[in-house]
Design a protein around this motif. Structure first.
Motif, short mmCIF file in Angstrom:
data_model
loop_
_atom_site.label_atom_id
_atom_site.label_comp_id
_atom_site.label_asym_id
_atom_site.label_seq_id
_atom_site.Cartn_x
_atom_site.Cartn_y
_atom_site.Cartn_z
N GLY A 27 0.80 -1.23 0.00
CA GLY A 27 0.00 0.00 0.00
C GLY A 27 0.83 1.27 0.00
O GLY A 27 0.61 2.16 -0.84
N ARG A 30 2.44 1.71 -3.39
CA ARG A 30 1.48 2.15 -4.40
C ARG A 30 1.23 3.65 -4.29
O ARG A 30 1.18 4.35 -5.30
CB ARG A 30 0.17 1.38 -4.24
CG ARG A 30 0.29 -0.07 -4.61
CD ARG A 30 -1.01 -0.80 -4.37
NE ARG A 30 -0.87 -2.21 -4.69
CZ ARG A 30 -1.86 -3.07 -4.68
NH1 ARG A 30 -3.08 -2.67 -4.36
NH2 ARG A 30 -1.65 -4.33 -4.99
N ASP A 73 -3.15 -8.82 -10.87
CA ASP A 73 -3.95 -8.05 -9.92
C ASP A 73 -3.05 -7.27 -8.96
O ASP A 73 -3.31 -6.11 -8.65
CB ASP A 73 -4.87 -8.96 -9.12
CG ASP A 73 -6.02 -9.50 -9.95
OD1 ASP A 73 -6.28 -8.96 -11.05
OD2 ASP A 73 -6.64 -10.48 -9.50
N ARG A 74 -2.01 -7.92 -8.49
CA ARG A 74 -1.10 -7.31 -7.52
C ARG A 74 -0.33 -6.12 -8.11
O ARG A 74 -0.22 -5.07 -7.48
CB ARG A 74 -0.13 -8.38 -7.04
CG ARG A 74 0.95 -7.92 -6.12
CD ARG A 74 1.72 -9.13 -5.66
NE ARG A 74 3.09 -8.83 -5.37
CZ ARG A 74 4.01 -9.74 -5.13
NH1 ARG A 74 3.70 -11.02 -5.14
NH2 ARG A 74 5.24 -9.40 -4.86
N TRP A 78 -4.52 -2.33 -9.49
CA TRP A 78 -4.87 -1.13 -8.73
C TRP A 78 -4.72 0.15 -9.54
O TRP A 78 -5.11 1.23 -9.08
CB TRP A 78 -4.01 -1.04 -7.47
CG TRP A 78 -2.53 -0.92 -7.74
CD1 TRP A 78 -1.68 -1.94 -7.98
CD2 TRP A 78 -1.77 0.28 -7.80
NE1 TRP A 78 -0.41 -1.45 -8.17
CE2 TRP A 78 -0.44 -0.09 -8.07
CE3 TRP A 78 -2.09 1.62 -7.64
CZ2 TRP A 78 0.58 0.85 -8.20
CZ3 TRP A 78 -1.06 2.57 -7.78
CH2 TRP A 78 0.25 2.17 -8.05
N SER A 80 -6.29 1.47 -12.07
CA SER A 80 -7.49 2.25 -12.39
C SER A 80 -7.88 3.14 -11.21
O SER A 80 -8.41 4.23 -11.41
CB SER A 80 -8.64 1.33 -12.78
OG SER A 80 -9.00 0.51 -11.69
N LEU A 81 -7.60 2.70 -10.00
CA LEU A 81 -7.89 3.54 -8.84
C LEU A 81 -6.97 4.75 -8.78
O LEU A 81 -7.37 5.82 -8.35
CB LEU A 81 -7.73 2.72 -7.55
CG LEU A 81 -8.67 1.53 -7.40
CD1 LEU A 81 -8.31 0.73 -6.17
CD2 LEU A 81 -10.10 2.00 -7.35
#
Length: 91
Positions: A27, A30, A73-74, A78, A80-81
């Motif tokens: 997190g 990111r 996925d990892r 994310w 698009s967020l």
């Protein structure tokens, strides 16, 4: 002396965060990547895709069979967020 926060960088070949030991990008990584690449979402996608490819290669080199969908996925799921425009509060 004030201690600087440690960056959340990948530790290869396991691809765990050097700081918090979560699967990288964690997190905080990111958030840092979204900040660093702000306005350059395509460059961020290329960087993460290349990192994902290296992580897959490293897993095979370790004798593992990575779940490519989970890796996608990892590393990329994310994004698009991170690209969502800010709401102006207007209707």
């Amino acid at each position: 002396m004030i201690a600087r926060p440690r960056p959340h960088l990948p530790m290869r070949p396991a691809w765990l965060c050097r700081n918090c030991a979560a699967p990288w990008p964690c997190g905080p990584a990111r958030l840092a990547l979204a900040t660093e690449f702000y306005g350059h979402s395509i460059a961020l996608a290329f960087y993460l895709a290349a990192s994902m490819r290296e992580a897959i290669d490293d897993a095979y080199d370790l004798g593992l069979r990575p779940n490519v969908a989970a890796m996608h996925d990892r590393f990329l799921g994310w994004l698009s967020l991170a690209r969502r425009p800010r709401r102006s509060g207007r209707t």
